[in-house]
Design a protein around this motif. Structure first.
Motif, short mmCIF file in Angstrom:
data_model
loop_
_atom_site.label_atom_id
_atom_site.label_comp_id
_atom_site.label_asym_id
_atom_site.label_seq_id
_atom_site.Cartn_x
_atom_site.Cartn_y
_atom_site.Cartn_z
N GLN A 193 -10.48 -4.12 8.38
CA GLN A 193 -9.74 -4.93 7.35
C GLN A 193 -10.02 -5.35 6.28
N LYS A 194 -11.40 -6.10 6.20
CA LYS A 194 -12.13 -5.98 5.20
C LYS A 194 -12.03 -5.07 3.81
N THR A 195 -12.08 -4.30 4.37
CA THR A 195 -12.13 -2.99 3.95
C THR A 195 -10.73 -2.73 3.20
N LEU A 196 -9.62 -2.30 4.16
CA LEU A 196 -8.39 -1.97 3.28
C LEU A 196 -7.35 -3.14 3.12
N GLY A 197 -8.20 -4.56 3.48
CA GLY A 197 -7.74 -6.12 2.42
C GLY A 197 -6.61 -6.13 1.95
N PRO A 198 -7.48 -5.30 0.29
CA PRO A 198 -6.41 -5.37 -0.85
C PRO A 198 -5.24 -4.41 -1.23
N VAL A 199 -5.55 -3.62 0.06
CA VAL A 199 -4.49 -2.58 -0.47
C VAL A 199 -2.96 -2.93 0.78
N LEU A 200 -3.52 -3.92 1.87
CA LEU A 200 -2.71 -4.51 3.09
C LEU A 200 -2.08 -5.77 2.32
N THR A 201 -2.18 -6.72 1.11
CA THR A 201 -2.03 -7.85 0.99
C THR A 201 -0.96 -7.60 -0.33
N GLN A 202 -0.16 -6.18 -0.41
CA GLN A 202 1.02 -5.98 -1.18
C GLN A 202 1.95 -4.75 -0.52
N PRO A 203 3.06 -5.09 -0.96
CA PRO A 203 3.78 -3.77 -0.58
C PRO A 203 3.28 -2.19 -1.41
N LEU A 204 3.49 -1.38 -1.38
CA LEU A 204 3.16 0.22 -1.44
C LEU A 204 3.98 0.05 -2.57
N ASN A 205 5.23 -0.17 -2.25
CA ASN A 205 6.27 0.15 -3.50
C ASN A 205 5.84 -0.48 -4.98
N GLU A 206 5.35 -1.92 -5.13
CA GLU A 206 4.23 -3.04 -5.79
C GLU A 206 2.76 -1.97 -6.13
N LEU A 207 2.11 -1.65 -5.20
CA LEU A 207 1.01 -0.83 -5.23
C LEU A 207 1.20 0.41 -6.43
N LEU A 208 1.43 1.12 -5.56
CA LEU A 208 1.47 2.45 -6.64
C LEU A 208 1.90 3.16 -7.67
N PRO A 209 2.71 1.78 -8.13
CA PRO A 209 3.08 1.69 -9.78
C PRO A 209 1.95 1.30 -10.64
N LYS A 210 0.70 0.64 -10.43
CA LYS A 210 -1.06 0.40 -10.97
C LYS A 210 -1.22 1.54 -11.12
N LEU A 211 -1.29 2.48 -9.77
CA LEU A 211 -2.41 3.34 -9.69
C LEU A 211 -2.07 4.27 -10.44
N THR A 212 -2.94 5.87 -10.63
CA THR A 212 -2.89 6.82 -10.99
C THR A 212 -2.39 7.35 -10.78
N PRO A 213 -2.27 8.86 -10.91
CA PRO A 213 -1.64 9.56 -10.50
C PRO A 213 -2.63 10.20 -8.86
N ILE A 214 -4.16 10.56 -8.87
CA ILE A 214 -4.98 10.93 -8.37
C ILE A 214 -5.03 9.44 -7.27
N GLN A 215 -5.42 8.96 -7.79
CA GLN A 215 -5.36 7.31 -6.95
C GLN A 215 -4.23 7.37 -6.22
N ARG A 216 -2.68 7.43 -6.41
CA ARG A 216 -1.26 7.46 -5.51
C ARG A 216 -2.05 8.31 -3.89
N CYS A 217 -2.45 9.85 -5.07
CA CYS A 217 -2.96 10.23 -3.95
C CYS A 217 -3.58 10.29 -2.83
N GLU A 218 -4.28 9.74 -2.98
CA GLU A 218 -5.71 9.07 -2.37
C GLU A 218 -5.27 8.16 -1.40
N LEU A 219 -4.41 7.34 -2.11
CA LEU A 219 -3.91 6.02 -1.23
C LEU A 219 -2.73 6.49 -0.15
#
Length: 122
Positions: free
Chosen positions: A21-47
Motif C-alpha cells: 500500500q505504501k509503494t502503490l499509494g501514489p498510483v492508487l490515489t488517482q484514477p488510471l485515466n487521469e494518471l496515464l496521460p501524464k506518463l511517457t509511453p514507456i512508463q505507461r507500458c510499465e504501469l
C-alpha cells in the motif's frame, strides 16, 4: 504452537500488505485515466504491465487459498504472457541488454586476405 505459527504468518502478511500500500499509494490515489496521460509511453507500458501482473497474481493467490491448483489453471498462461511483455519492456528500456557475443575468426576469410596480401606484394 500452531496458533503461534499462524499468528506469525498473519503478522508477516500484514507487514507485506502495508508495504504494498505504501509503494502503490501514489498510483492508487488517482484514477488510471487521469494518471496515464501524464506518463511517457514507456512508463505507461510499465504501469499497465504492473497492473495486469498484480491482478493476475492476486487471482493466483485466490486460487491457491481456495485449494485450486493454479498451475493447471489458465491464469498461469496469462501470468507468463504478462511476464513476456515485462521482458519486452525491459529490453526496450535497455535494462535487459544481451551479453556481447565473443568475436569469431573466420579462418577462410583470413586465409584469403593473407593470400591476396602476399600475392599483391610479389
Amino acid at each position: 504452537m500452531a496458533d503461534q505459527k499462524v499468528s506469525k504468518h498473519v503478522d508477516q502478511l500484514t507487514v507485506a500488505v502495508d508495504q504494498i500500500q505504501k509503494t502503490l499509494g501514489p498510483v492508487l490515489t488517482q484514477p488510471l485515466n487521469e494518471l496515464l496521460p501524464k506518463l511517457t509511453p514507456i512508463q505507461r507500458c510499465e504501469l499497465e504491465a504492473l497492473v495486469a501482473y498484480s491482478i493476475d497474481t492476486l487471482f493466483w493467490i485466490y486460487l491457491k487459498v481456495n485449494g485450486v491448483p493454479p498451475k493447471e489453471h489458465p491464469i498461469m498462461k496469462e501470468l507468463q504472457r504478462v511476464q513476456r511483455y515485462i521482458e519486452k519492456i525491459n529490453r526496450a528500456k535497455g535494462c535487459d541488454k544481451p551479453e556481447p557475443r565473443a568475436m569469431k575468426v573466420d579462418a577462410g576469410a583470413a586465409d584469403r586476405f593473407i593470400r591476396n596480401a602476399i600475392a599483391s606484394t610479389k
